[in-house]
Design a protein around this motif. Structure first.
Motif, PDB file in Angstrom:
ATOM      1  N   GLY A 584       0.794  -1.222   0.000  1.00 48.46           N
ATOM      2  CA  GLY A 584       0.000   0.000   0.000  1.00 48.46           C
ATOM      3  C   GLY A 584       0.823   1.266   0.000  1.00 48.46           C
ATOM      4  N   GLY A 585       2.162   1.146  -0.128  1.00 48.29           N
ATOM      5  CA  GLY A 585       3.021   2.324  -0.060  1.00 48.29           C
ATOM      6  C   GLY A 585       3.310   2.779   1.360  1.00 48.29           C
ATOM      7  N   GLU A 586       2.821   2.039   2.357  1.00 49.75           N
ATOM      8  CA  GLU A 586       3.027   2.411   3.764  1.00 49.75           C
ATOM      9  C   GLU A 586       4.336   1.821   4.265  1.00 49.75           C
ATOM     10  N   ILE A 587       5.182   2.663   4.876  1.00 48.99           N
ATOM     11  CA  ILE A 587       6.482   2.190   5.352  1.00 48.99           C
ATOM     12  C   ILE A 587       6.877   2.966   6.605  1.00 48.99           C
ATOM     13  N   THR A 588       7.510   2.283   7.538  1.00 50.78           N
ATOM     14  CA  THR A 588       7.940   2.931   8.776  1.00 50.78           C
ATOM     15  C   THR A 588       9.251   3.682   8.537  1.00 50.78           C
ATOM     16  N   PRO A 589       9.552   4.689   9.352  1.00 47.75           N
ATOM     17  CA  PRO A 589      10.838   5.386   9.234  1.00 47.75           C
ATOM     18  C   PRO A 589      12.028   4.438   9.358  1.00 47.75           C
ATOM     19  N   ASP A 590      11.939   3.456  10.260  1.00 47.79           N
ATOM     20  CA  ASP A 590      13.054   2.517  10.428  1.00 47.79           C
ATOM     21  C   ASP A 590      13.318   1.741   9.140  1.00 47.79           C
ATOM     22  N   LYS A 591      12.248   1.326   8.460  1.00 45.61           N
ATOM     23  CA  LYS A 591      12.453   0.581   7.218  1.00 45.61           C
ATOM     24  C   LYS A 591      12.974   1.493   6.104  1.00 45.61           C
ATOM     25  N   LYS A 650      -1.747   0.203  -5.187  1.00 46.40           N
ATOM     26  CA  LYS A 650      -1.544   1.638  -4.986  1.00 46.40           C
ATOM     27  C   LYS A 650      -2.716   2.211  -4.198  1.00 46.40           C
ATOM     28  N   SER A 651      -2.426   3.131  -3.299  1.00 49.65           N
ATOM     29  CA  SER A 651      -3.506   3.647  -2.458  1.00 49.65           C
ATOM     30  C   SER A 651      -3.247   5.097  -2.055  1.00 49.65           C
ATOM     31  N   ALA A 669      -6.066  -1.524   1.162  1.00 54.96           N
ATOM     32  CA  ALA A 669      -4.981  -1.780   0.215  1.00 54.96           C
ATOM     33  C   ALA A 669      -3.936  -2.722   0.803  1.00 54.96           C
ATOM     34  N   ILE A 670      -3.564  -2.483   2.043  1.00 48.86           N
ATOM     35  CA  ILE A 670      -2.549  -3.317   2.685  1.00 48.86           C
ATOM     36  C   ILE A 670      -3.058  -4.746   2.857  1.00 48.86           C
ATOM     37  N   ASP A 671      -4.310  -4.886   3.290  1.00 49.32           N
ATOM     38  CA  ASP A 671      -4.884  -6.225   3.456  1.00 49.32           C
ATOM     39  C   ASP A 671      -4.919  -6.979   2.118  1.00 49.32           C
ATOM     40  N   LEU A 672      -5.325  -6.291   1.063  1.00 46.21           N
ATOM     41  CA  LEU A 672      -5.405  -6.950  -0.254  1.00 46.21           C
ATOM     42  C   LEU A 672      -4.018  -7.325  -0.769  1.00 46.21           C
ATOM     43  N   LYS A 677      -0.289 -11.493  -2.519  1.00 45.43           N
ATOM     44  CA  LYS A 677       1.115 -11.295  -2.883  1.00 45.43           C
ATOM     45  C   LYS A 677       1.801 -12.570  -3.380  1.00 45.43           C
ATOM     46  N   GLY A 678       1.240 -13.725  -3.164  1.00 41.04           N
ATOM     47  CA  GLY A 678       1.874 -14.950  -3.650  1.00 41.04           C
ATOM     48  C   GLY A 678       1.257 -15.509  -4.907  1.00 41.04           C
ATOM     49  N   LEU A 679       0.309 -14.783  -5.507  1.00 39.74           N
ATOM     50  CA  LEU A 679      -0.462 -15.335  -6.625  1.00 39.74           C
ATOM     51  C   LEU A 679       0.284 -15.177  -7.945  1.00 39.74           C
ATOM     52  N   ARG A 680       0.505 -16.286  -8.664  1.00 38.47           N
ATOM     53  CA  ARG A 680       1.075 -16.262 -10.018  1.00 38.47           C
ATOM     54  C   ARG A 680      -0.063 -16.315 -11.031  1.00 38.47           C
ATOM     55  N   ALA A 681       0.066 -15.544 -12.098  1.00 40.23           N
ATOM     56  CA  ALA A 681      -1.039 -15.376 -13.048  1.00 40.23           C
ATOM     57  C   ALA A 681      -0.496 -15.383 -14.477  1.00 40.23           C
ATOM     58  N   PRO A 682      -1.389 -15.317 -15.477  1.00 41.74           N
ATOM     59  CA  PRO A 682      -0.903 -15.249 -16.863  1.00 41.74           C
ATOM     60  C   PRO A 682      -0.028 -14.024 -17.117  1.00 41.74           C
ATOM     61  N   HIS A 683      -0.274 -12.939 -16.403  1.00 36.86           N
ATOM     62  CA  HIS A 683       0.546 -11.740 -16.549  1.00 36.86           C
ATOM     63  C   HIS A 683       0.541 -10.988 -15.227  1.00 36.86           C
ATOM     64  N   LYS A 684       1.271  -9.878 -15.183  1.00 34.23           N
ATOM     65  CA  LYS A 684       1.330  -9.097 -13.951  1.00 34.23           C
ATOM     66  C   LYS A 684      -0.038  -8.498 -13.631  1.00 34.23           C
ATOM     67  N   ILE A 685      -0.252  -8.234 -12.349  1.00 36.11           N
ATOM     68  CA  ILE A 685      -1.526  -7.695 -11.877  1.00 36.11           C
ATOM     69  C   ILE A 685      -1.233  -6.479 -11.000  1.00 36.11           C
ATOM     70  N   LYS A 686      -2.014  -5.422 -11.210  1.00 34.12           N
ATOM     71  CA  LYS A 686      -1.888  -4.228 -10.383  1.00 34.12           C
ATOM     72  C   LYS A 686      -3.254  -3.839  -9.827  1.00 34.12           C
ATOM     73  N   PHE A 687      -3.242  -3.371  -8.570  1.00 34.23           N
ATOM     74  CA  PHE A 687      -4.451  -2.926  -7.900  1.00 34.23           C
ATOM     75  C   PHE A 687      -4.355  -1.415  -7.643  1.00 34.23           C
ATOM     76  N   GLY A 688      -5.506  -0.818  -7.468  1.00 34.16           N
ATOM     77  CA  GLY A 688      -5.571   0.549  -6.963  1.00 34.16           C
ATOM     78  C   GLY A 688      -6.752   0.667  -6.010  1.00 34.16           C
TER      79      GLY A 688
END
Length: 866
Positions: A584-591, A650-651, A669-672, A677-688
């Motif tokens: 979801g683009g969320e990240i801690t300062p430490d990371k 993206k969120s 977004a983070i939950d989804l 995150k482990g799903l393999r598909a015919p092509h890449k997948i993007k969410f918003g």
């Protein structure tokens, strides 16, 4: 078994040589029972596929490459001997003698002795580790030498030389190509194409040296040998592989008085007869019209002509329909993939025809070069060069071969995204159009096979052998056959390639229902042949989608492309990107601090991406494991930027921070992202996921788009950006959290099961029979009773997730592949950077400097002198 009486009534045909062309002749001749065929092979094994010889280093065995078996020849009634080199021809008595002293009488003798690699007369060429690339035995010698070497050089920058370079690069050696001419593949492509090809190959880590004449091979200073060039430069290497062209294997003709060409080759007429009417020559040993053909297709054509010509004489006729079978030359156009680089050459690629005009398109950022050569009146295509993208090859070839008049603006044939780009459907091809040049199969032959009862593309290939040679025509064969089937109201099967008579969806069902866990098992039970660059990745994707197994396990490793093999996107200079997941683009300062520290420690280029995460570029292959060790220890996971899988969700910040937000888009977004995150598909997948209708996350341009409403979530499907943007379709409105996730589970698994190879959700939706309404009926109303199975499968995927990089760094065997060279921990000197805007970028050709490695003993010697 044939009785002696039967043998007496049959014409004796002796075939000297059992390469691809010799074997093709045997299969053509064995169709007629009136002949006794004897095959004498100088090699220790029967015919094998030399076109795909490099796959030996990809894990295929000699048995995998075999084109026939003793049992098959016995079933055909063919007598055969291996290790049976012919040393004598008696043209008067008509017999041949082998090294072992065995003699064989012939009525007709076929010389299919092929060619041998030309080794330039360079002093020092006959030492150990100076090898050639021609047979399986040669490959075994190369593999053995590579175990004791760190650097390899291929002398010869033609088609075979680049294939040889790919072979030693696959073995982990630092690889160089040395070419006497000023460019690579000078016969097939022009200067512009050669320039781009060189750039692309150097970007893959192979150093190219053109306009170099080797004067002598001497003992090296830092490596086993040293190539000394005529311009007083030198190149150190441990292994030398000669691939400087071929020479016809014409020694028997030379010794036993058959007419030879001035520069070698057994002279033949249009029936492929030599100066002795009872002796024929076919393939690379034959000289027709002062020309030797180095491709398999002309050899196959020769073999077919000889089989017809002999049958004509035996039946007191001149061949089929009273016509004399003739070989009248062959088209030398070719399409191939060299080290992953697509290359196509058609006809007069150099524009040597008087009055010829050229159109050229070049896209340096994308690494694409295209040129067509046309007649002075702009009505006929004379030739073409395609580098980096050969998608127009089949169309351009048919324009040339069939003298089809060009459209008013010929440049539209190669320009990208032309609104009125001319197309050439298979209906426009005459029945005489050659579809498969290896087996000389025309469009008319394919139609005739369907008239005779062929009901599938596989049936057509079995009847005509189309697509069973080099394989380059497979797509066109399928198009012609499918078009004819559709005209007749026959259901068209969507076979993915010649090795599997199934669509991707059918392969998914086979793997799932049959509980098939490996590609080899799938191929053995439901396929044929060796597999190819189409079906292997498809199978790898399907196996991962169904079983979610670690993709770098040994049974799966050969199915992965470069990006998946090294769990990172390979960049133009041979380095890799490091993309940890930032849900979801969320990240801690430490990371954030950890990312900065890693980027600084390993001097990586750093960029915030459009998917709201951080990409680190410029990691060498040997740096990937320690980089990821630090990231995994800090709590990061792989971001799957290299896979056909979920990339990003993206969120915006949603109702948590934004005064316009009506739902918590960040949490959703983070939950989804964590769920899929482990799903393999015919092509890449993007969410918003957007927190309100202002759409800051651009959700309607994603494969799965979610927009918050006062009452829940609106769900959009099958949107995307890219070259052909598509807004997502509104699938359902005002969904609660549970229903939203349930619908997304079902949609994604339905796409995984039914999507075609490399098909994005946008194209999938456009091609889905019934479109959006059908998808809604399946997902919401369970119209085909599939939803329980879809949910169960998604639950299994979610429950078996593993971070592929965490698994890799914990596996010592897996880590062994992350080194640039075999038996060496040295870095690849071809990877160099310059600083721009306070960060690194890949050095361009003129910015690179020559680097010479100094080993430990040399360092000690230098230190002592100091």
């Amino acid at each position: 078994m044939n009785t002696d009486k039967q043998l007496l009534t049959k014409t004796n045909i002796v075939v000297v040589g059992n390469g691809m062309v010799g074997h093709h002749f045997v299969e053509e001749m064995a169709k007629n029972p009136n002949y006794q065929i004897t095959v004498l092979s100088a090699e220790s094994r029967l015919a094998y596929d030399r076109v795909h010889l490099s796959e030996y280093f990809g894990g295929k065995t000699a048995d995998d490459l075999a084109m026939t078996t003793p049992e098959h020849y016995e079933a055909l009634g063919v007598t055969f001997k291996t290790n049976a080199k012919v040393i004598l021809i008696d043209k008067i008595v008509q017999y041949v003698t082998t090294e072992s002293g065995e003699t064989y009488h012939y009525d007709k003798l076929i010389l299919a002795t092929g060619s041998y690699p030309f080794v330039p007369p360079i002093p020092g060429k006959d030492q150990d580790h100076c090898l050639v690339y021609r047979t399986i035995d040669d490959l075994e010698d190369i593999a053995a030498s590579a175990k004791e070497s760190k650097v390899g050089v291929v002398i010869g920058g033609g088609l075979l030389g680049l294939e040889a370079a790919n072979a030693i690069k696959q073995l982990g050696l630092q690889t160089h190509v040395v070419e006497f001419a000023p460019q690579l593949m000078g016969v097939q492509i022009d200067g512009g194409g050669g320039r781009l090809l060189r750039q692309k190959i150097e970007d893959l880590g192979v150093q190219v040296h053109t306009s170099k004449a080797t004067s002598v091979i001497e003992k090296g200073n830092t490596s086993r040998y040293k190539l000394c060039f005529s311009d007083d430069t030198e190149l150190e290497t441990d292994l030398i592989l000669f691939s400087a062209g071929i020479r016809p294997y014409d020694n028997l003709a030379r010794e036993f008085d058959l007419t030879l060409g001035e520069r070698g080759g057994i002279v033949v007429n249009n029936q492929c007869q030599t100066s002795d009417e009872n002796i024929y020559a076919i393939g690379e040993c034959a000289l027709w019209n002062n020309f030797i053909f180095g491709l398999v297709a002309p050899g196959y054509a020769m073999a077919k002509v000889v089989a017809k010509h002999i049958a004509g004489f035996t039946n007191e006729g001149n061949g089929e329909n009273g016509e004399i079978a003739e070989f009248t030359g062959a088209d030398m156009s070719t399409k191939l993939k060299l080290m992953g680089v697509e290359v196509g050459s058609i006809g007069d690629a150099h524009g040597k025809t008087e009055g010829a005009l050229t159109y050229t398109y070049e896209n340096q950022p994308e690494g694409v070069y295209k040129k067509i050569v046309v007649s002075s009146d702009k009505k006929a295509l004379l030739g073409a060069v395609l580098i980096g993208d050969t998608s127009e090859y089949d169309t351009l070839l048919q324009y040339m071969l069939n003298a089809i008049e060009l459209p008013e603006s010929p440049e539209g044939l190669i320009l990208p995204m032309a609104a009125d780009k001319p197309t050439l459907g298979v209906d426009a091809l005459p029945d005489t159009a050659t579809i498969c040049s290896c087996h000389n199969v025309t469009k008319g032959d394919i139609i005739a096979s369907i008239d005779a009862g062929a009901m599938t593309v596989g049936d057509v290939k079995s009847c005509t052998k189309a697509g069973s040679g080099c394989g380059g025509c497979a797509a066109l064969v399928k198009s012609v056959a499918d078009n004819e089937f559709e005209k007749r109201g026959v259901e068209v099967k969507k076979d993915i390639c010649e090795h599997f008579a199934y669509s991707r969806q059918e392969i998914y069902d086979i793997v799932s229902v049959g509980k098939i866990k490996t590609f080899d098992e799938l191929l053995e039970k439901h396929g044929r042949g060796l597999g190819c660059e189409i079906c292997k990745p498809v199978a790898g994707s399907v196996l991962a989608s169904v079983w979610n197994d670690y993709i770098l396990k040994k049974p799966h490793l050969s199915l992965q492309d470069t990006n998946d093999t090294y769990l990172g996107n390979m960049q133009k200079d041979g380095t890799y990107s490091v993309v940890p997941r930032i849900a979801g683009g969320e990240i801690t300062p430490d990371k954030l601090i950890v990312l900065g520290e890693v980027a600084k420690k390993y001097n990586l280029y750093t960029k915030i991406t459009g998917g709201a995460r951080v990409d680190l570029f410029g990691a060498r292959v040997e740096q990937l494991p320690p980089i990821w060790k630090e990231l995994v220890d800090a709590g990061f996971e792989t971001g799957h930027a290299y896979g056909k899988s979920l990339r990003t969700v993206k969120s915006c910040v949603g109702s948590t921070w934004c005064r316009y937000g009506v739902q918590d888009s960040m949490s959703m977004a983070i939950d989804l992202e964590h769920r899929y995150k482990g799903l393999r598909a015919p092509h890449k997948i993007k969410f918003g996921v957007s927190g309100c209708t202002r759409e800051c996350a651009e959700a309607q341009g994603k494969d799965i788009g979610i927009i918050a409403t006062d009452n829940g979530w609106n769900l959009y499907v099958a949107g995307n950006g890219g070259m052909k943007p598509r807004h997502g379709d509104l699938f359902a409105t005002d969904l609660d959290d549970e229903t939203l996730v349930k619908y997304v589970d079902r949609i994604l698994m339905f796409y995984v099961q039914t999507g075609d190879r490399l098909q994005r959700t946008s194209t999938w939706m456009d091609n889905l029979e019934g479109g959006l309404a059908y998808l809604q009926d399946v997902i919401i109303n369970d119209s085909i009773g599939l939803n329980d199975a879809l949910e169960t499968q998604m639950k299994a995927i979610v429950g078996t997730y593993q971070c592929e990089w965490k698994t890799t760094i914990e596996d010592p065997e897996a880590l062994k592949r992350f080194q640039p060279f075999v038996n060496s921990d040295k870095s690849d000197s071809n990877i160099q950077f310059v600083t721009e805007r306070e960060q690194i970028r890949p050095a361009r050709g003129q910015e690179k400097i020559d680097v010479k490695f100094i080993d430990a003993t040399e360092k000690e010697a230098v230190a002592e002198e100091a």
